[in-house]
Design a protein around this motif. Structure first.
Motif, PDB file in Angstrom:
ATOM      1  N   CYS A  32       0.829  -1.212   0.000  1.00 47.10           N
ATOM      2  CA  CYS A  32       0.000   0.000   0.000  1.00 47.10           C
ATOM      3  C   CYS A  32       0.862   1.260   0.000  1.00 47.10           C
ATOM      4  O   CYS A  32       0.575   2.214  -0.725  1.00 47.10           O
ATOM      5  CB  CYS A  32      -0.929   0.004   1.217  1.00 47.10           C
ATOM      6  SG  CYS A  32      -2.301  -1.157   1.100  1.00 47.10           S
ATOM      7  N   THR A  36     -12.199  -1.539  -0.571  1.00 46.39           N
ATOM      8  CA  THR A  36     -10.895  -1.093  -0.060  1.00 46.39           C
ATOM      9  C   THR A  36      -9.918  -0.862  -1.204  1.00 46.39           C
ATOM     10  O   THR A  36      -9.134   0.090  -1.183  1.00 46.39           O
ATOM     11  CB  THR A  36     -10.328  -2.128   0.928  1.00 46.39           C
ATOM     12  OG1 THR A  36     -11.328  -2.404   1.912  1.00 46.39           O
ATOM     13  CG2 THR A  36      -9.086  -1.618   1.611  1.00 46.39           C
ATOM     14  N   LYS A  69     -10.640   2.503  -2.731  1.00 45.45           N
ATOM     15  CA  LYS A  69     -10.124   3.572  -1.872  1.00 45.45           C
ATOM     16  C   LYS A  69      -8.618   3.738  -2.058  1.00 45.45           C
ATOM     17  O   LYS A  69      -8.115   4.860  -2.188  1.00 45.45           O
ATOM     18  CB  LYS A  69     -10.445   3.230  -0.421  1.00 45.45           C
ATOM     19  CG  LYS A  69      -9.922   4.210   0.586  1.00 45.45           C
ATOM     20  CD  LYS A  69     -10.259   3.740   2.008  1.00 45.45           C
ATOM     21  CE  LYS A  69      -9.531   4.566   3.032  1.00 45.45           C
ATOM     22  NZ  LYS A  69      -9.759   4.075   4.398  1.00 45.45           N
ATOM     23  N   ARG A  99      -6.483   6.874  -3.683  1.00 49.05           N
ATOM     24  CA  ARG A  99      -5.422   7.496  -2.890  1.00 49.05           C
ATOM     25  C   ARG A  99      -4.101   7.522  -3.667  1.00 49.05           C
ATOM     26  O   ARG A  99      -3.381   8.515  -3.657  1.00 49.05           O
ATOM     27  CB  ARG A  99      -5.269   6.729  -1.575  1.00 49.05           C
ATOM     28  CG  ARG A  99      -4.328   7.364  -0.618  1.00 49.05           C
ATOM     29  CD  ARG A  99      -4.314   6.605   0.709  1.00 49.05           C
ATOM     30  NE  ARG A  99      -3.418   7.258   1.625  1.00 49.05           N
ATOM     31  CZ  ARG A  99      -3.711   7.568   2.867  1.00 49.05           C
ATOM     32  NH1 ARG A  99      -4.884   7.245   3.352  1.00 49.05           N
ATOM     33  NH2 ARG A  99      -2.836   8.161   3.628  1.00 49.05           N
ATOM     34  N   GLU A 116      -7.737  -8.107  13.316  1.00 47.19           N
ATOM     35  CA  GLU A 116      -7.332  -6.719  13.146  1.00 47.19           C
ATOM     36  C   GLU A 116      -5.818  -6.703  13.261  1.00 47.19           C
ATOM     37  O   GLU A 116      -5.252  -7.391  14.109  1.00 47.19           O
ATOM     38  CB  GLU A 116      -7.995  -5.827  14.186  1.00 47.19           C
ATOM     39  CG  GLU A 116      -9.477  -5.679  13.907  1.00 47.19           C
ATOM     40  CD  GLU A 116     -10.177  -4.718  14.841  1.00 47.19           C
ATOM     41  OE1 GLU A 116      -9.568  -4.300  15.845  1.00 47.19           O
ATOM     42  OE2 GLU A 116     -11.326  -4.383  14.546  1.00 47.19           O
ATOM     43  N   SER A 150      -1.935  -4.405  12.607  1.00 50.86           N
ATOM     44  CA  SER A 150      -1.246  -3.127  12.433  1.00 50.86           C
ATOM     45  C   SER A 150       0.156  -3.428  11.931  1.00 50.86           C
ATOM     46  O   SER A 150       0.696  -4.502  12.171  1.00 50.86           O
ATOM     47  CB  SER A 150      -1.185  -2.353  13.754  1.00 50.86           C
ATOM     48  OG  SER A 150      -0.409  -3.060  14.689  1.00 50.86           O
ATOM     49  N   LEU A 202       0.058   1.625   9.682  1.00 53.76           N
ATOM     50  CA  LEU A 202      -1.150   1.204   8.986  1.00 53.76           C
ATOM     51  C   LEU A 202      -1.956   0.287   9.897  1.00 53.76           C
ATOM     52  O   LEU A 202      -1.382  -0.533  10.617  1.00 53.76           O
ATOM     53  CB  LEU A 202      -0.819   0.446   7.698  1.00 53.76           C
ATOM     54  CG  LEU A 202      -0.287   1.286   6.552  1.00 53.76           C
ATOM     55  CD1 LEU A 202       1.204   1.435   6.633  1.00 53.76           C
ATOM     56  CD2 LEU A 202      -0.677   0.657   5.243  1.00 53.76           C
ATOM     57  N   ALA A 225     -10.409  -3.350   5.237  1.00 56.44           N
ATOM     58  CA  ALA A 225     -10.273  -1.950   5.615  1.00 56.44           C
ATOM     59  C   ALA A 225      -8.795  -1.642   5.850  1.00 56.44           C
ATOM     60  O   ALA A 225      -8.070  -2.456   6.408  1.00 56.44           O
ATOM     61  CB  ALA A 225     -11.075  -1.646   6.887  1.00 56.44           C
ATOM     62  N   VAL A 226      -8.375  -0.463   5.375  1.00 52.41           N
ATOM     63  CA  VAL A 226      -6.993  -0.003   5.575  1.00 52.41           C
ATOM     64  C   VAL A 226      -7.036   1.453   5.994  1.00 52.41           C
ATOM     65  O   VAL A 226      -7.720   2.257   5.359  1.00 52.41           O
ATOM     66  CB  VAL A 226      -6.147  -0.139   4.279  1.00 52.41           C
ATOM     67  CG1 VAL A 226      -4.771   0.470   4.478  1.00 52.41           C
ATOM     68  CG2 VAL A 226      -6.038  -1.553   3.843  1.00 52.41           C
ATOM     69  N   GLU A 227      -6.321   1.770   7.039  1.00 49.16           N
ATOM     70  CA  GLU A 227      -6.126   3.168   7.460  1.00 49.16           C
ATOM     71  C   GLU A 227      -4.634   3.421   7.504  1.00 49.16           C
ATOM     72  O   GLU A 227      -3.892   2.672   8.139  1.00 49.16           O
ATOM     73  CB  GLU A 227      -6.748   3.427   8.826  1.00 49.16           C
ATOM     74  CG  GLU A 227      -8.259   3.355   8.850  1.00 49.16           C
ATOM     75  CD  GLU A 227      -8.924   4.414   7.991  1.00 49.16           C
ATOM     76  OE1 GLU A 227      -8.374   5.541   7.896  1.00 49.16           O
ATOM     77  OE2 GLU A 227      -9.964   4.114   7.407  1.00 49.16           O
ATOM     78  N   MET A 228      -4.207   4.466   6.792  1.00 48.51           N
ATOM     79  CA  MET A 228      -2.778   4.794   6.729  1.00 48.51           C
ATOM     80  C   MET A 228      -2.522   6.091   7.488  1.00 48.51           C
ATOM     81  O   MET A 228      -3.253   7.054   7.332  1.00 48.51           O
ATOM     82  CB  MET A 228      -2.338   4.953   5.279  1.00 48.51           C
ATOM     83  CG  MET A 228      -2.472   3.677   4.473  1.00 48.51           C
ATOM     84  SD  MET A 228      -2.045   3.878   2.744  1.00 48.51           S
ATOM     85  CE  MET A 228      -0.300   4.133   2.860  1.00 48.51           C
ATOM     86  N   GLY A 229      -1.460   6.065   8.287  1.00 46.99           N
ATOM     87  CA  GLY A 229      -1.077   7.264   9.032  1.00 46.99           C
ATOM     88  C   GLY A 229       0.188   7.844   8.505  1.00 46.99           C
ATOM     89  O   GLY A 229       0.846   7.367   7.643  1.00 46.99           O
TER      90      GLY A 229
END
Length: 161
Positions: A67, A88, A91, A95, A128, A130, A142, A157-161
């Motif tokens: 990602c 996902t 999304k 991005r 879940e 990380s 992530l 689901a992916v959340e990137m910081g």
């Protein structure tokens, strides 16, 4: 440990164990709790559970690195389709496209490297996870949700910081 039970002339010795209700130290965990011996079946189930967690951690690390590479333009976003569910993937593709259009530095970039990945089982079919990925002088975090879908593990689901 032995104790003499009679006079020295009889010389009879009896072995004394820890006594009833006392748990031998070999059956205690580091916190002092009792752990009964596991059956072979329980041990096999435990080994499969550990193997599944290793697989999910590995998947989380691979997907996290992919990602970040897609977002930085080092990998085509379409390569993520095998790991991500449709929503996902859409999304992440948006991005990556946005990052490509706004990127000002087009010079050679260093390849990201996964530092670590962790996972936690929420249910038998949901994890879940990380991961942290180093990109040059930065470390990205992530978070992912990984679900079993049609006998395959997919990132939903992916959340990137």
């Amino acid at each position: 440990m032995t104790i003499a039970t009679a006079t020295p002339s009889e010389a009879t010795h009896t072995a004394v164990g820890p006594g009833p209700g006392v748990i031998p130290s070999a059956l205690r965990t580091p916190t002092g709790q009792f752990t009964p011996h596991r059956s072979l079946r329980e041990e096999g189930l435990r080994q499969r559970e550990l193997e599944l967690q290793r697989h999910i951690r590995s998947l989380a690390g691979i997907v996290a690195q992919a990602c970040v590479e897609a977002e930085r333009g080092l990998r085509p976003a379409r390569q993520l389709a095998a790991w991500l569910d449709l929503e996902t993937y859409g999304k992440m593709a948006r991005r990556a496209d946005l990052a490509e259009r706004t990127r000002t530095d087009r010079s050679a970039q260093t390849s990201p490297r996964t530092l670590q990945a962790r996972c936690c089982q929420v249910s038998p079919t949901v994890f879940e996870a990380s991961a942290s990925v180093r990109c040059g002088g930065r470390v990205r975090a992530l978070a992912m949700r990984i679900e079993l879908r049609r006998d395959r593990w997919k990132v939903t689901a992916v959340e990137m910081g």
